[in-house]
Design a protein around this motif. Structure first.
Motif, PDB file in Angstrom:
ATOM      1  N   ALA A   2      13.597  -0.940   6.546  1.00 60.85           N
ATOM      2  CA  ALA A   2      12.747  -0.951   7.723  1.00 60.85           C
ATOM      3  C   ALA A   2      11.375  -1.475   7.327  1.00 60.85           C
ATOM      4  CB  ALA A   2      12.644   0.455   8.284  1.00 60.85           C
ATOM      5  N   GLY A   3      10.727  -2.173   8.285  1.00 61.97           N
ATOM      6  CA  GLY A   3       9.421  -2.741   8.002  1.00 61.97           C
ATOM      7  C   GLY A   3       8.320  -1.741   8.257  1.00 61.97           C
ATOM      8  N   VAL A   4       7.099  -2.265   8.310  1.00 63.28           N
ATOM      9  CA  VAL A   4       5.930  -1.449   8.614  1.00 63.28           C
ATOM     10  C   VAL A   4       5.853  -1.301  10.135  1.00 63.28           C
ATOM     11  CG1 VAL A   4       3.433  -1.289   8.486  1.00 63.28           C
ATOM     12  CG2 VAL A   4       4.731  -2.264   6.561  1.00 63.28           C
ATOM     13  N   ALA A   5       5.826  -0.083  10.602  1.00 60.70           N
ATOM     14  CA  ALA A   5       5.801   0.180  12.038  1.00 60.70           C
ATOM     15  C   ALA A   5       4.384   0.484  12.493  1.00 60.70           C
ATOM     16  CB  ALA A   5       6.723   1.358  12.369  1.00 60.70           C
ATOM     17  N   GLN A   6       3.996  -0.105  13.612  1.00 58.06           N
ATOM     18  CA  GLN A   6       2.671   0.159  14.179  1.00 58.06           C
ATOM     19  C   GLN A   6       2.803   0.426  15.672  1.00 58.06           C
ATOM     20  OE1 GLN A   6       0.382  -3.366  11.911  1.00 58.06           O
ATOM     21  NE2 GLN A   6      -0.990  -1.968  13.036  1.00 58.06           N
ATOM     22  N   SER A   7       1.898   1.262  16.167  1.00 54.14           N
ATOM     23  CA  SER A   7       1.818   1.468  17.615  1.00 54.14           C
ATOM     24  C   SER A   7       0.424   1.912  17.981  1.00 54.14           C
ATOM     25  CB  SER A   7       2.845   2.524  18.060  1.00 54.14           C
ATOM     26  OG  SER A   7       2.488   3.809  17.557  1.00 54.14           O
ATOM     27  N   PRO A   8      -0.006   1.640  19.232  1.00 54.72           N
ATOM     28  CA  PRO A   8       0.696   0.809  20.207  1.00 54.72           C
ATOM     29  C   PRO A   8       0.564  -0.669  19.856  1.00 54.72           C
ATOM     30  CG  PRO A   8      -1.466   1.395  21.044  1.00 54.72           C
ATOM     31  CD  PRO A   8      -1.325   2.105  19.725  1.00 54.72           C
ATOM     32  N   ASN A  24       3.228   3.480  10.166  1.00 56.36           N
ATOM     33  CA  ASN A  24       4.187   4.084   9.247  1.00 56.36           C
ATOM     34  C   ASN A  24       4.618   3.010   8.255  1.00 56.36           C
ATOM     35  OD1 ASN A  24       5.806   6.062   8.130  1.00 56.36           O
ATOM     36  ND2 ASN A  24       7.528   5.584   9.460  1.00 56.36           N
ATOM     37  N   PRO A  25       4.251   3.139   6.992  1.00 55.46           N
ATOM     38  CA  PRO A  25       4.542   2.070   6.024  1.00 55.46           C
ATOM     39  C   PRO A  25       6.004   2.073   5.603  1.00 55.46           C
ATOM     40  CG  PRO A  25       3.585   3.932   4.899  1.00 55.46           C
ATOM     41  CD  PRO A  25       3.575   4.272   6.364  1.00 55.46           C
ATOM     42  N   ILE A  26       6.364   1.119   4.787  1.00 55.80           N
ATOM     43  CA  ILE A  26       7.704   1.067   4.222  1.00 55.80           C
ATOM     44  C   ILE A  26       7.895   2.286   3.321  1.00 55.80           C
ATOM     45  CG2 ILE A  26       9.174  -0.190   2.588  1.00 55.80           C
ATOM     46  CD1 ILE A  26       8.045  -2.773   3.737  1.00 55.80           C
ATOM     47  N   SER A  27       9.071   2.885   3.408  1.00 57.34           N
ATOM     48  CA  SER A  27       9.362   4.087   2.642  1.00 57.34           C
ATOM     49  C   SER A  27       9.173   3.823   1.142  1.00 57.34           C
ATOM     50  CB  SER A  27      10.805   4.517   2.915  1.00 57.34           C
ATOM     51  OG  SER A  27      11.124   5.644   2.134  1.00 57.34           O
ATOM     52  N   GLY A  28       8.414   4.698   0.506  1.00 54.18           N
ATOM     53  CA  GLY A  28       8.202   4.558  -0.931  1.00 54.18           C
ATOM     54  C   GLY A  28       6.975   3.751  -1.315  1.00 54.18           C
ATOM     55  N   VAL A 102       1.840  -8.294  -3.375  1.00 56.65           N
ATOM     56  CA  VAL A 102       2.508  -8.718  -2.153  1.00 56.65           C
ATOM     57  C   VAL A 102       2.485  -7.578  -1.151  1.00 56.65           C
ATOM     58  CG1 VAL A 102       4.625  -9.592  -1.132  1.00 56.65           C
ATOM     59  CG2 VAL A 102       3.969 -10.299  -3.443  1.00 56.65           C
ATOM     60  N   LEU A 103       1.793  -7.810  -0.066  1.00 56.92           N
ATOM     61  CA  LEU A 103       1.714  -6.833   1.004  1.00 56.92           C
ATOM     62  C   LEU A 103       2.738  -7.157   2.082  1.00 56.92           C
ATOM     63  CD1 LEU A 103      -1.007  -6.364  -0.429  1.00 56.92           C
ATOM     64  CD2 LEU A 103      -2.068  -6.186   1.811  1.00 56.92           C
ATOM     65  N   THR A 104       3.316  -6.123   2.673  1.00 53.41           N
ATOM     66  CA  THR A 104       4.158  -6.293   3.841  1.00 53.41           C
ATOM     67  C   THR A 104       3.378  -5.795   5.046  1.00 53.41           C
ATOM     68  OG1 THR A 104       6.143  -5.938   2.516  1.00 53.41           O
ATOM     69  CG2 THR A 104       6.361  -5.727   4.898  1.00 53.41           C
TER      70      THR A 104
ATOM     71  N   PRO B  43       1.662 -11.369   9.448  1.00 53.00           N
ATOM     72  CA  PRO B  43       1.771 -12.379   8.397  1.00 53.00           C
ATOM     73  C   PRO B  43       3.001 -12.106   7.536  1.00 53.00           C
ATOM     74  CG  PRO B  43      -0.459 -11.476   8.478  1.00 53.00           C
ATOM     75  CD  PRO B  43       0.402 -10.611   9.352  1.00 53.00           C
ATOM     76  N   THR B  44       3.723 -13.159   7.206  1.00 59.26           N
ATOM     77  CA  THR B  44       4.880 -13.014   6.336  1.00 59.26           C
ATOM     78  C   THR B  44       4.629 -13.765   5.037  1.00 59.26           C
ATOM     79  OG1 THR B  44       5.949 -14.876   7.424  1.00 59.26           O
ATOM     80  CG2 THR B  44       6.555 -12.674   8.172  1.00 59.26           C
ATOM     81  N   PHE B  45       5.039 -13.179   3.951  1.00 61.09           N
ATOM     82  CA  PHE B  45       4.755 -13.678   2.616  1.00 61.09           C
ATOM     83  C   PHE B  45       5.507 -14.970   2.332  1.00 61.09           C
ATOM     84  CE2 PHE B  45       3.840 -13.610  -1.798  1.00 61.09           C
ATOM     85  CZ  PHE B  45       5.023 -13.863  -2.480  1.00 61.09           C
ATOM     86  N   LEU B  46       4.805 -15.935   1.745  1.00 63.39           N
ATOM     87  CA  LEU B  46       5.442 -17.185   1.327  1.00 63.39           C
ATOM     88  C   LEU B  46       5.498 -17.287  -0.201  1.00 63.39           C
ATOM     89  CD1 LEU B  46       3.756 -19.715   3.807  1.00 63.39           C
ATOM     90  CD2 LEU B  46       6.084 -18.768   3.941  1.00 63.39           C
ATOM     91  N   PHE B  47       4.324 -17.320  -0.835  1.00 61.49           N
ATOM     92  CA  PHE B  47       4.255 -17.524  -2.281  1.00 61.49           C
ATOM     93  C   PHE B  47       3.153 -16.674  -2.896  1.00 61.49           C
ATOM     94  CE2 PHE B  47       7.042 -21.065  -2.279  1.00 61.49           C
ATOM     95  CZ  PHE B  47       6.685 -21.942  -1.262  1.00 61.49           C
TER      96      PHE B  47
END
Lengths: 114, 109
Positions: A2-8, A24-28, A102-104, B43-47
């Protein structure tokens, strides 16, 4: 995963009102970030958490903005009172740890202040 | 003052064209440079680039870093309408990630 969930996703308020955004961030993922992205600009870091502790809040306007991550999982960003210039997309992002580059990102919460 | 500057700010091309997006930076303690693609949402990660001269490639996209001249380029060959987006460059300085303003790419059919 699951990705990062945001609301609203969207919120319209009048100036001087208050608003709260949830993430709610990615688990872990130990590290959580809140970014403000004003139209036409790149995201600007507001606050970074490592678990439930604040790593960097140097660019958070503390007179009106507050954020917490009490249990080290989900987080809330509050603005009180809002100003016109707070109109922006508020992006939440997470990473495994503070050294993980790397941020998601979540889909963002778009705030319009009238 | 640390900064990340992207150019051009916007670009309009036709399908099939090749584009080059630029990112220059000035930071105190460089650790890495990242490229993200932002459509209408997250934003989605590329490199992620950490070493000079080593090209990262993914399909029609490629990127390279020059740590001596303090810049990176993102190339997109044979552009498609689905490449239309804002491309963000971010530089990590210690534990801080600083973003540029982005390049808005529009690919016309």
């Amino acid at each position: 995963e699951a990705g990062v969930a945001q609301s609203p996703r969207y919120k319209i308020i009048e100036k001087r009102q208050s608003v709260a955004f949830w993430c709610n961030p990615i688990s872990g993922h130990a590290t959580l970030y809140w970014y403000q992205q004003i139209l036409g600009q790149g995201p600007k870091l507001l606050i970074q958490f490592q678990n439930n502790g604040v790593v960097d809040d140097s660019q958070l306007p503390k007179d009106r903005f507050s954020a917490e991550r009490l249990k080290g999982v989900d987080s809330t960003l509050k603005i009180q009172p809002a100003k016109l210039e707070d109109s922006a997309v508020y992006l939440c992002a997470s990473s495994l740890h503070s050294g993980a580059n790397v941020l998601t990102f979540g889909a963002g919460s778009r705030l319009t202040v009238l | 003052e640390d900064k990340v500057v992207q150019s051009p700010l916007s670009l309009v091309v036709h399908e099939g064209d090749t584009v080059t997006l630029n990112c220059s930076y000035e930071v105190t303690n460089f650790r890495s440079l990242l490229w993200y693609k932002q459509e209408k949402k997250a934003p989605t990660f590329l490199f992620m680039l950490t070493s000079s001269g080593i090209e990262k490639k993914s399909g029609r996209l490629s990127s390279i870093l020059d740590k001596k001249e303090l810049f990176s380029i993102l190339n997109i060959t044979a552009t498609q309408t689905g490449d239309s987006a804002v491309y963000l460059c971010a530089v990590v300085d210690n534990n801080d990630m600083r973003f540029g303003a982005g390049t808005r790419l529009t690919v016309k059919p």
